[in-house]
Design a protein around this motif. Sequence first.
Motif, mmCIF file in Angstrom:
data_model
loop_
_atom_site.group_PDB
_atom_site.id
_atom_site.type_symbol
_atom_site.label_atom_id
_atom_site.label_comp_id
_atom_site.label_asym_id
_atom_site.label_seq_id
_atom_site.Cartn_x
_atom_site.Cartn_y
_atom_site.Cartn_z
ATOM 1 N N PHE A 57 -42.493 8.474 29.588
ATOM 2 C CA PHE A 57 -43.923 7.847 29.718
ATOM 3 C C PHE A 57 -44.096 7.180 30.908
ATOM 4 O O PHE A 57 -43.757 5.962 30.879
ATOM 5 N N PRO A 58 -44.022 7.578 32.164
ATOM 6 C CA PRO A 58 -43.772 6.876 33.240
ATOM 7 C C PRO A 58 -44.929 5.730 33.554
ATOM 8 O O PRO A 58 -46.310 6.232 32.848
ATOM 9 N N ASP A 59 -44.894 4.681 34.317
ATOM 10 C CA ASP A 59 -45.959 3.793 34.812
ATOM 11 C C ASP A 59 -46.622 4.518 35.803
ATOM 12 O O ASP A 59 -46.427 5.331 36.535
ATOM 13 N N ASP A 60 -47.843 3.647 36.031
ATOM 14 C CA ASP A 60 -48.664 4.157 37.292
ATOM 15 C C ASP A 60 -47.928 4.315 38.614
ATOM 16 O O ASP A 60 -48.168 5.537 39.230
ATOM 17 N N PHE B 121 -46.076 7.527 38.740
ATOM 18 C CA PHE B 121 -46.921 8.694 38.752
ATOM 19 C C PHE B 121 -47.156 8.860 40.150
ATOM 20 O O PHE B 121 -47.091 9.956 40.603
ATOM 21 N N LEU C 127 -53.457 12.900 30.213
ATOM 22 C CA LEU C 127 -53.244 13.175 28.681
ATOM 23 C C LEU C 127 -52.873 11.540 28.432
ATOM 24 O O LEU C 127 -53.064 11.234 27.239
ATOM 25 N N GLN C 128 -52.220 10.674 29.252
ATOM 26 C CA GLN C 128 -51.659 9.321 29.038
ATOM 27 C C GLN C 128 -52.995 8.646 29.295
ATOM 28 O O GLN C 128 -52.942 7.457 29.016
ATOM 29 N N GLU C 129 -54.091 8.856 29.634
ATOM 30 C CA GLU C 129 -54.977 8.158 30.162
ATOM 31 C C GLU C 129 -54.824 7.057 30.917
ATOM 32 O O GLU C 129 -55.188 5.966 30.780
ATOM 33 N N SER C 130 -53.772 7.072 31.938
ATOM 34 C CA SER C 130 -53.428 5.906 32.698
ATOM 35 C C SER C 130 -54.076 6.198 34.145
ATOM 36 O O SER C 130 -53.305 6.177 35.326
ATOM 37 N N ILE D 2 -62.084 12.696 33.773
ATOM 38 C CA ILE D 2 -61.591 11.232 33.505
ATOM 39 C C ILE D 2 -61.451 10.452 34.793
ATOM 40 O O ILE D 2 -61.602 9.190 34.908
ATOM 41 N N LEU E 265 -64.572 9.271 36.570
ATOM 42 C CA LEU E 265 -65.312 8.206 35.833
ATOM 43 C C LEU E 265 -65.138 7.014 36.203
ATOM 44 O O LEU E 265 -66.050 6.081 36.228
ATOM 45 N N PHE F 232 -61.684 20.022 22.839
ATOM 46 C CA PHE F 232 -60.922 18.572 22.668
ATOM 47 C C PHE F 232 -59.549 18.421 21.923
ATOM 48 O O PHE F 232 -59.276 17.407 22.069
ATOM 49 N N PRO G 43 -57.712 13.732 25.413
ATOM 50 C CA PRO G 43 -58.447 12.946 25.120
ATOM 51 C C PRO G 43 -60.040 12.755 25.561
ATOM 52 O O PRO G 43 -60.341 12.307 26.391
ATOM 53 N N LEU G 44 -60.871 13.587 24.674
ATOM 54 C CA LEU G 44 -62.194 14.017 25.123
ATOM 55 C C LEU G 44 -62.863 14.003 23.765
ATOM 56 O O LEU G 44 -62.590 13.847 22.723
ATOM 57 N N MET G 45 -64.128 13.545 23.966
ATOM 58 C CA MET G 45 -65.251 13.352 22.963
ATOM 59 C C MET G 45 -65.427 14.623 22.338
ATOM 60 O O MET G 45 -65.739 15.543 22.972
#
Lengths: 419, 220
Positions: A139-142, A145, A170-173, A211, A214, A245, A249-251
């Motif tokens: 799970f890399p950080d920003d 990435f 997918l990680q929403e970062s 995403i 946004l 979805f 991470p989608l509505m």
Amino acid sequence: MAAYTLQRCLGAVKVIHKCGSHSFIARRSLLSTAYTDSKLWDAREKDHQNLALLAALMDRTYDRNFPVSSLSISRFVDNISSREEVDQAEYYLYKFRHSPNCWYLRDWTVHSWVRQCLRYGARDKALHTLKNKVQYGMFPDDFTFNIMIDSFIKDEDFKGACSVVEEVMLQESFDLPTTQILSLYALSNYLATKPELSMSEERALGASLLISGLKQDSSIGLSAQLLGCALLGKVEMAAGIHAVFRGMPLMWTPGYLGRALAVMERVAAAPGDGKLSKDAVDYLEGLLQDLSSASDSSSGEDDESGGEEGKKEEEVVVDEDDQAERDKLPLYASRFKDLSGQLQSRGKVDPSPLQVLVSSLVQQSLASAEGPDMEQYQRKVGEWEAERQQLIRREKEMRERAEEERRAHQAAKAAAKQG
Amino acid sequence: MVKKKRIRLIAEMARKIRAYRELKNRPRESEKYALDYDTMTRPHTRKTLPVLAWQDVRRESRLFSLLSGLRMFGVGHLFTRKSWLTEHPEAPSYWQVTKVKVDYTAEKMTKSPLCVLLFSTGKQESEPKEMDKVMYHDWRLVPKHEEEQFKLYNPVPEPPIRYVSYPPLLRAMLLAQRQKDELGSAAEEPTLPLKRDVLLSKEYFRSQEKKRERQEGTAV
């Protein structure tokens, strides 16, 4: 003769085109060299360990069912010095993730793993571990990435860059502006090559566009949102809202085409400067036309061939909500016509393609956005170093204590034997 | 006279060993709840799932498959259940994860999320509790950019509780009791609330027992 001159002209045109594209997207990375430089990272205190010894130690610990410390795996990754060792490290990362200590995989280990992979040309390895992040715990950080996306962009492997962007989504970062800009660049360039997209790829691209767009409030962000919603709406029409979805991470409320139209409405109504790229609007128009014609033809076929088995299967799969969505299609088409007319009249459609918009954004804002990133990275590296030193110290203390206890125990045993 | 019962030590030991082995070899959650998606049977018990659940199982996901793809196993994210969405459409109900316990032996990383805060129909639980029904194929992740909108909720104020007089015989008994205790008829007569005050759960009965014990004292 004519053919010969034609060939020469064409050749000349090709050369010019190549020169032109060279100057535009030459082999350069978007991020400045200071950003991707590994000087700061290499300036850390080195902890030289023999990889073979470490590997043997880890194997022994796993055999005895003891937990392997995060320090040993981080040492292993730090001391990689060749391509084969990258593969070995991958194996040990997998084992670590499946051990009781898996939660303690440190951020700096992930960061150094990515850096080592990029250094030894094992970029596809890094991408493989990232894609299977459940099995490897990546799970890399920003910052990490950003480096990864940049290295893919440098080699103009936009498909790979888009896979990385999908993982970011997918990680929403998408918090840092640099990440947003880089991902929008990668996505727009990939779309400009007009690839053949399968449904899952469309879904991933649509979600990433949505995403990442946004967060950006400019015209590029709004166009990205529009395009993302359009792609997702296409998947929704074809396969139902659940296919959209699931795993993302989608509505889950149906109506992605409706959301695309809502974006257009917002842009048309907003007093500010936000425009929509013509590419995105054209794509939505083409999509609506395709879908309307497809639904017309399929309903026509339904009337003709009543109880065909194939059609029956399709009808069983279609849900009530999805059917309601498809029925709204003509409504969407008419609303789209109104809104595009409004946008045109208010001059809110930007004729330049998405790619050009993104490149201009890159030139404007990337340099300024990099500054705070670099500072934060320096601070983080300092923190990681402190933590690592603390772990090393703690390990030394524990070893000393174990030694003392062992010595005391042996002395006691010797005394008991003598006495 | 009854013959003295023979003390069978070896049988006793065998029983203990069997119990210990059963404890050691009890199936992990990942094995117990594993599912073959093609035939919809559980390999552990070889039982088939009910037909009405098949569509949900195919379309939705379990909580741990959502958590495993998130950083730090999804601590801090919100998760809803599809059944809650249909049950209470206007009031948001969700869990917020605060701690996760991981079962690392399973290939696909089973987790039992512990200690989460629950918001149910717009009200928040006071303490973190363990999530139940974790292995159901029912869970959905609330995306971060939709969290704010999801949490929006204007609670409709509940109408005040109405009270009703007790049934006649019981009322007569209560009034007679009160007269005996010389409370007099000046005080208000007791009424029955139409909404149950107390949730009849295990904790409630346990607390009632404790109260009774305290009043009566332990048996001599």
